[in-house]
Design an enzyme around this catalytic site. Structure first.
Site, PDB file in Angstrom:
ATOM      1  N   ARG A  93      -3.453 -10.672   4.580  1.00  0.00           N
ATOM      2  CA  ARG A  93      -3.883 -10.576   3.182  1.00  0.00           C
ATOM      3  C   ARG A  93      -2.739  -9.947   2.378  1.00  0.00           C
ATOM      4  O   ARG A  93      -2.417  -8.780   2.572  1.00  0.00           O
ATOM      5  CB  ARG A  93      -5.160  -9.745   3.066  1.00  0.00           C
ATOM      6  N   LYS A 120       0.816  -1.217   0.000  1.00  0.00           N
ATOM      7  CA  LYS A 120       0.000   0.000   0.000  1.00  0.00           C
ATOM      8  C   LYS A 120       0.847   1.264   0.000  1.00  0.00           C
ATOM      9  O   LYS A 120       2.041   1.262   0.292  1.00  0.00           O
ATOM     10  CB  LYS A 120      -0.995  -0.037   1.155  1.00  0.00           C
TER      11      LYS A 120
END
Length: 335
Positions: A315, A280
């Protein structure tokens, strides 16, 4: 005013008599930080917190899809979209996706999360029909060749979740925490499917228009606590629910770091905890890496911090590397 109980996680093999397993796992705690809005926090020995809070913190989480929630579960990301921030348009056709799925299985993945609509900053919403056309052929292709791997559908649309469950998906991952579609709770309940409720308030399509938080850690906690109360009223048992604080969704770099530092607080919700921070933007901001696919090292650093705080599901994009890192972490600290 409400009190919040954040266990201070430990992984040292030497434990005192007044130490307790965090969520039934190998991480333990002997002290708890007490948080309250508009007051300084303080730390107390774990036996001093109320019994109800202690029970929530130490109870082993129910198994999710046959995996013990006390062991780290690797959820692999399969984006079948043309515009995902990291791997858009790589796995859009069933043949490509099948190759990727087989590779993920060989690398040690536990669950594969299939998403047909990007939720990256600046995303454009797509129709139900378009999303179905992206994900259903790929789910069918996986099940047609009898690949024995649990599958998750990453969607906010009830009709997509229902069809995906019908053709072989096991788990629903809803980044809107079942708020985007009023029918999602019925789909989950009728199918008795596990569901992940993620914080995103709101799902910001414009990253310059982020919500303001009074206290991001406690605000996210309260949001998830309210969604769990709503799920209870709807008849969805907490044993079927996973919670996700939503790293990177409508949050600044500072917000993300506060949430990562305080992850263990979310065990007070009594649910399996998922962390999704792979590749991210905030990792790129901190590391100076603009290309998402080159953020693996930073992503694994976040994964290991999640394990240290008792997170049960990671994840991630980089399956083999996270599996290797997880095995080493477990060997050094748990086995």
């Amino acid at each position: 005013m409400s009190l919040y109980y954040r266990p201070i996680p430990q992984i040292d093999r030497s434990r005192g008599k007044d130490s307790y397993p965090l969520a039934g796992g190998k991480v333990w705690f002997s002290k708890v930080e007490i948080l309250e809005r508009n007051r300084d926090s303080y730390i107390v020995p774990a036996p001093e917190i109320p019994d109800h809070a202690m029970h929530t913190l130490i109870d082993e989480r129910s198994n999710i899809l046959g995996f013990s929630a006390s062991s780290p579960i690797i959820m692999g990301i399969l984006n079948v979209t043309p515009d995902s921030f990291s791997d858009g348009n790589k796995w859009s056709c069933p043949a490509q996706a099948l190759v990727r799925v087989k590779s993920m299985i060989n690398d040690g993945v536990d669950i594969i999360d299939i998403g047909g609509e990007s939720t990256r900053p600046g995303f454009k919403a797509i129709s139900e029909k378009e999303e179905l056309s992206r994900v259903i052929p790929i789910i069918k292709s996986i099940r047609d060749v009898n690949l024995n791997v649990p599958l998750s559908i990453d969607t906010t649309k009830a009709a997509v979740a229902a069809k995906a469950l019908e053709v072989g998906v096991d788990f629903v991952n809803d980044v809107s925490a079942m708020l985007s579609d009023v029918n999602m709770a019925d789909v989950v309940k009728i199918n008795k499917a596990p569901v992940c409720l993620m914080h995103s308030d709101p799902i910001a399509s414009d990253s310059s228009n982020l919500p303001l938080y009074e206290n991001v850690l406690l605000d996210v906690y309260d949001f998830l606590a309210k969604r769990l109360q709503d799920a209870d009223l709807l008849g969805i048992p907490r044993s079927k629910i996973v919670v996700d604080p939503g790293i990177g969704f409508g949050k600044t770099m500072e917000h993300n770091l506060i949430l990562l530092n305080g992850l263990s607080l979310f065990h007070s919700l009594g649910c399996t905890l998922l962390l999704g921070a792979s590749r991210k933007r905030f990792i790129g901001t901190i590391s100076g890496e603009s290309q998402p696919e080159k953020r693996m090292a930073g992503s694994i650093a976040v994964s290991i911090e999640g394990l240290r705080q008792g997170v049960q599901i990671l994840r991630v994009h980089d399956i083999a590397e996270n599996c290797q890192a997880t095995r080493m972490w477990k060997a050094m600290n748990c086995d």
